[in-house]
Design a protein around this motif. Structure first.
Motif, PDB file in Angstrom:
ATOM      1  N   LEU A 125      59.674  25.370  49.817  1.00  0.00           N
ATOM      2  CA  LEU A 125      58.281  25.400  50.264  1.00  0.00           C
ATOM      3  C   LEU A 125      57.529  26.596  49.693  1.00  0.00           C
ATOM      4  O   LEU A 125      56.397  26.457  49.205  1.00  0.00           O
ATOM      5  N   LEU A 126      58.164  27.786  49.741  1.00  0.00           N
ATOM      6  CA  LEU A 126      57.489  28.989  49.263  1.00  0.00           C
ATOM      7  C   LEU A 126      57.141  28.900  47.769  1.00  0.00           C
ATOM      8  O   LEU A 126      55.981  29.098  47.394  1.00  0.00           O
ATOM      9  N   PRO A 127      58.129  28.588  46.904  1.00  0.00           N
ATOM     10  CA  PRO A 127      57.749  28.460  45.487  1.00  0.00           C
ATOM     11  C   PRO A 127      56.795  27.299  45.230  1.00  0.00           C
ATOM     12  O   PRO A 127      56.013  27.330  44.282  1.00  0.00           O
ATOM     13  N   SER A 128      56.862  26.261  46.088  1.00  0.00           N
ATOM     14  CA  SER A 128      55.922  25.142  45.936  1.00  0.00           C
ATOM     15  C   SER A 128      54.496  25.612  46.179  1.00  0.00           C
ATOM     16  O   SER A 128      53.583  25.291  45.412  1.00  0.00           O
ATOM     17  N   ILE A 129      54.314  26.388  47.256  1.00  0.00           N
ATOM     18  CA  ILE A 129      52.981  26.905  47.559  1.00  0.00           C
ATOM     19  C   ILE A 129      52.535  27.901  46.493  1.00  0.00           C
ATOM     20  O   ILE A 129      51.384  27.880  46.039  1.00  0.00           O
ATOM     21  N   VAL A 130      53.487  28.759  46.082  1.00  0.00           N
ATOM     22  CA  VAL A 130      53.170  29.759  45.061  1.00  0.00           C
ATOM     23  C   VAL A 130      52.775  29.090  43.748  1.00  0.00           C
ATOM     24  O   VAL A 130      51.899  29.571  43.020  1.00  0.00           O
ATOM     25  N   SER A 131      53.397  27.944  43.441  1.00  0.00           N
ATOM     26  CA  SER A 131      53.076  27.251  42.188  1.00  0.00           C
ATOM     27  C   SER A 131      51.834  26.381  42.321  1.00  0.00           C
ATOM     28  O   SER A 131      51.025  26.293  41.387  1.00  0.00           O
ATOM     29  N   MET A 132      51.655  25.744  43.486  1.00  0.00           N
ATOM     30  CA  MET A 132      50.541  24.808  43.638  1.00  0.00           C
ATOM     31  C   MET A 132      49.203  25.517  43.818  1.00  0.00           C
ATOM     32  O   MET A 132      48.157  24.960  43.469  1.00  0.00           O
ATOM     33  N   ALA A 133      49.220  26.721  44.339  1.00  0.00           N
ATOM     34  CA  ALA A 133      47.960  27.456  44.486  1.00  0.00           C
ATOM     35  C   ALA A 133      47.321  27.729  43.118  1.00  0.00           C
ATOM     36  O   ALA A 133      46.177  27.325  42.880  1.00  0.00           O
ATOM     37  N   PRO A 134      48.041  28.375  42.183  1.00  0.00           N
ATOM     38  CA  PRO A 134      47.437  28.565  40.852  1.00  0.00           C
ATOM     39  C   PRO A 134      47.285  27.262  40.082  1.00  0.00           C
ATOM     40  O   PRO A 134      46.346  27.098  39.299  1.00  0.00           O
ATOM     41  N   SER A 135      48.202  26.307  40.305  1.00  0.00           N
ATOM     42  CA  SER A 135      48.120  25.024  39.611  1.00  0.00           C
ATOM     43  C   SER A 135      46.842  24.288  39.998  1.00  0.00           C
ATOM     44  O   SER A 135      46.112  23.784  39.138  1.00  0.00           O
ATOM     45  N   GLY A 136      46.576  24.218  41.308  1.00  0.00           N
ATOM     46  CA  GLY A 136      45.359  23.560  41.772  1.00  0.00           C
ATOM     47  C   GLY A 136      44.117  24.298  41.323  1.00  0.00           C
ATOM     48  O   GLY A 136      43.113  23.686  40.941  1.00  0.00           O
ATOM     49  N   ALA A 137      44.193  25.632  41.357  1.00  0.00           N
ATOM     50  CA  ALA A 137      43.046  26.434  40.943  1.00  0.00           C
ATOM     51  C   ALA A 137      42.694  26.162  39.480  1.00  0.00           C
ATOM     52  O   ALA A 137      41.526  25.946  39.134  1.00  0.00           O
ATOM     53  N   VAL A 138      43.706  26.144  38.625  1.00  0.00           N
ATOM     54  CA  VAL A 138      43.470  25.922  37.193  1.00  0.00           C
ATOM     55  C   VAL A 138      43.059  24.476  36.924  1.00  0.00           C
ATOM     56  O   VAL A 138      42.110  24.210  36.182  1.00  0.00           O
ATOM     57  N   PHE A 139      43.758  23.522  37.546  1.00  0.00           N
ATOM     58  CA  PHE A 139      43.509  22.104  37.285  1.00  0.00           C
ATOM     59  C   PHE A 139      42.073  21.719  37.640  1.00  0.00           C
ATOM     60  O   PHE A 139      41.353  21.135  36.820  1.00  0.00           O
ATOM     61  N   TYR A 140      41.657  22.037  38.850  1.00  0.00           N
ATOM     62  CA  TYR A 140      40.318  21.647  39.290  1.00  0.00           C
ATOM     63  C   TYR A 140      39.244  22.591  38.735  1.00  0.00           C
ATOM     64  O   TYR A 140      38.134  22.166  38.410  1.00  0.00           O
TER      65      TYR A 140
END
Length: 429
Positions: free
Chosen positions: A285-300
Motif C-alpha cells: 500500500l505504501l509504495p502504491s501510494i508513493v508511486s500513484m501520487a506522482p504518477s497521477g500528478a504527471v499523467f493528468y
C-alpha cells in the motif's frame, strides 16, 4: 382515501387544460392543507409553474399552479385556468387561515412561491447531479475496459519481466508464451485486470476533475494553475489506489508462478484471506501510494497543460469558435476540443511521462505483493534487495514493454474518455 385523493390531484395538475365553456373566463380549484402537514418534495416536483394550450375554437387557455401559506398556519394549493385572449389573468392563490378567512397578504403569497420554486429546483438539481456523476464514472470505466483489452498482451509481457524475472529477449518471450499457452495466453488475467482498472480509472478520472474544480473555486481563479493540476492528479491517484488496490493484488497473485492452481478470482481471494489475513490484500500500500501520487500528478497534469496550451493558441481558439458556431451539427468526434489526433497524441505523451517517472515504484510494489509473511521485507529493504541482485537497471526491468503498453493504453484511454463524455453528455462542473 388520502392516496386516491393525491393521485387524482396529481393527474389534475399534470394534465393539460381542457377546452372549457366559452362563457367562462376563469376556472379554479384548490386543496386545503392542515398546518401540521407538509408537502412531499416528490409531489412538489410534479407541479408545473404554468402551461398553455389552444382550444379548438382558437382561444388560448393557461393553467397556473400556486402554493401559498396563511397567517393562521393553514395553506391552500390552487390550480387555475384563465382565458389568455380576453386579457383576463386571475390566479386564486389566496392562502386561507384555519377558520377559512382570506387573510393572506401579497407578500406572504410571494414568499411561499419563492420557497416552492426553491424546493423544486433543489430536487431537480440533486437528481441531475447524481445522474451526471454516474455518467462521468461510466466514461472512465469504459475507457479503461477498451484500452486495457487492447494492450493486454503487452501488459502480460511486462508482468513476465517484473514478476518472473524473465531474461529472454522480447521476441523469444513472445514465442514462448504462444507455444505454451496459445493466443489466449496473451490475454491471461485480462478479465481480472478489467475488474481492477475499470473502477480504478473511473474513480481516477472523476476524482481528478472534482478535485481540480474545487481547487479552482477555492483559489478564485478562472482556470486551473499548473500546481493545482498536479495536486489534483496526485490526490486522485491516492484516492483510486486506496479503493482499488485489493483487486490489483489478487491479479498479481494469479499471474505469479502457481497462480493457476488458485482457481480464479474467488479462489485467489479466499486463499489470501485464509492464509495471510484480510490486510494481505493491501500488500504494497505504501509504495502504491508513493508511486500513484506522482504518477497521477504527471499523467493528468501533463495532459491538462498540453490541452490548455493548445486551446489558448490561435488555432485552438479558432477551433473552439467553430465548434460554438456549429453546435449540434457536429458529430461526436468533431465535438472533441482537441480533435482525434491531438487527443491520442497528448494522452500518449502524458502516459509515457508518468510511467518513466514512477516505474521503479511499480517494480518494488509488485515484489512486495509477491512476498509471503515468513520472508516479508519493508519497501526500502525490498528496493535494496532488488538493486543488490540486479543493480539499478533491475528497477527498470520491463520498462520497454511497459512503455510500449502505456503509449497506446494512455492514448486510447484519454480518447475513449473524452469521446464517452460527449456521447453521454457529461456536464462540466
Amino acid at each position: 382515501m388520502h392516496h386516491r385523493a393525491g393521485f387524482n390531484l396529481s393527474r389534475l395538475i399534470q394534465s393539460p387544460p381542457s377546452d372549457p365553456d366559452p362563457s367562462l373566463l376563469f376556472l379554479g380549484g384548490g386543496l386545503f392543507l392542515h398546518p401540521d402537514q407538509t408537502v412531499s418534495p416528490t409531489f412538489l416536483s410534479l407541479l408545473p409553474a404554468k402551461s398553455k394550450t389552444r382550444s379548438g375554437s382558437g382561444r388560448c387557455f393557461s393553467k397556473t399552479v400556486r402554493f401559498g401559506g396563511g397567517r393562521g398556519g393553514g395553506a391552500f394549493l390552487c390550480v387555475s385556468l384563465s382565458d389568455g385572449n380576453e386579457g383576463y389573468v386571475r390566479e386564486s392563490g389566496e392562502a386561507l387561515g384555519q377558520n377559512g378567512n382570506t387573510n393572506s397578504t401579497a407578500e406572504e403569497q410571494a414568499a411561499a412561491e419563492v420557497v416552492f420554486e426553491k424546493e423544486r429546483s433543489e430536487i431537480v438539481e440533486k437528481g441531475s447531479g447524481a445522474m451526471n456523476t454516474t455518467k462521468h464514472l461510466w466514461s472512465g470505466a469504459v475507457a479503461a475496459m477498451v484500452s486495457r483489452t487492447f494492450v493486454a498482451p503487452l501488459e502480460r509481457l511486462k508482468l513476465e519481466y517484473i514478476i518472473r524475472g524473465e531474461q529472454k529477449n522480447l521476441v523469444e518471450l513472445i514465442k514462448t508464451i504462444a507455444d505454451s499457452q496459445g493466443l489466449k495466453g496473451f490475454w491471461k488475467g485480462n478479465f481480472v485486470n478489467i475488474l481492477r482498472t475499470a473502477p480504478f480509472k473511473a474513480i481516477n478520472f472523476y476524482a481528478y476533475d472534482t478535485y481540480r474544480n474545487h481547487l479552482v473555486k477555492l483559489s478564485g481563479n478562472e482556470e486551473s494553475t499548473n500546481f493545482e493540476r498536479f495536486l489534483a492528479g496526485a490526490a486522485a491517484g491516492i484516492t483510486a489506489t486506496l479503493l482499488c488496490l485489493p483487486m490489483d493484488t489478487i491479479r498479481t497473485k494469479m499471474v505469479a508462478p502457481g497462480g493457476e492452481a488458485l482457481g480464479g478470482v474467488i479462489g485467489a481471494f479466499r486463499h489470501m484471506i485464509q492464509t495471510e489475513g484480510f490486510f494481505s490484500l493491501y500488500k504494497g500500500l505504501l509504495p502504491s501510494i508513493v508511486s500513484m501520487a506522482p504518477s497521477g500528478a504527471v499523467f493528468y497534469g501533463v495532459y491538462d497543460i498540453l490541452k490548455s496550451a493548445y486551446l489558448h493558441s490561435p488555432e485552438g481558439r479558432e477551433r473552439l469558435r467553430h465548434m460554438k458556431q456549429e453546435g449540434d451539427k457536429l458529430n461526436a468526434l468533431e465535438q472533441m476540443e482537441l480533435g482525434t489526433i491531438r487527443t491520442l497524441l497528448y494522452g500518449a505523451i502524458a502516459g509515457c511521462c508518468s510511467e518513466a517517472a514512477t516505474y521503479p515504484f511499480e517494480v518494488v510494489r509488485r515484489h512486495l505483493q509477491m512476498q509471503v509473511p515468513a520472508t516479508r521485507l519493508s519497501a526500502v529493504a525490498t528496493c535494496a534487495k532488488i538493486v543488490e541482485q540486479g543493480g539499478v537497471p533491475a528497477l527498470y526491468a520491463g520498462l520497454i514493454p511497459s512503455l510500449l503498453q502505456v503509449l497506446p493504453s494512455a492514448a486510447i484511454s484519454y480518447f475513449v474518455y473524452e469521446f464517452m463524455k460527449i456521447i453521454l453528455k457529461v456536464e462540466s462542473s
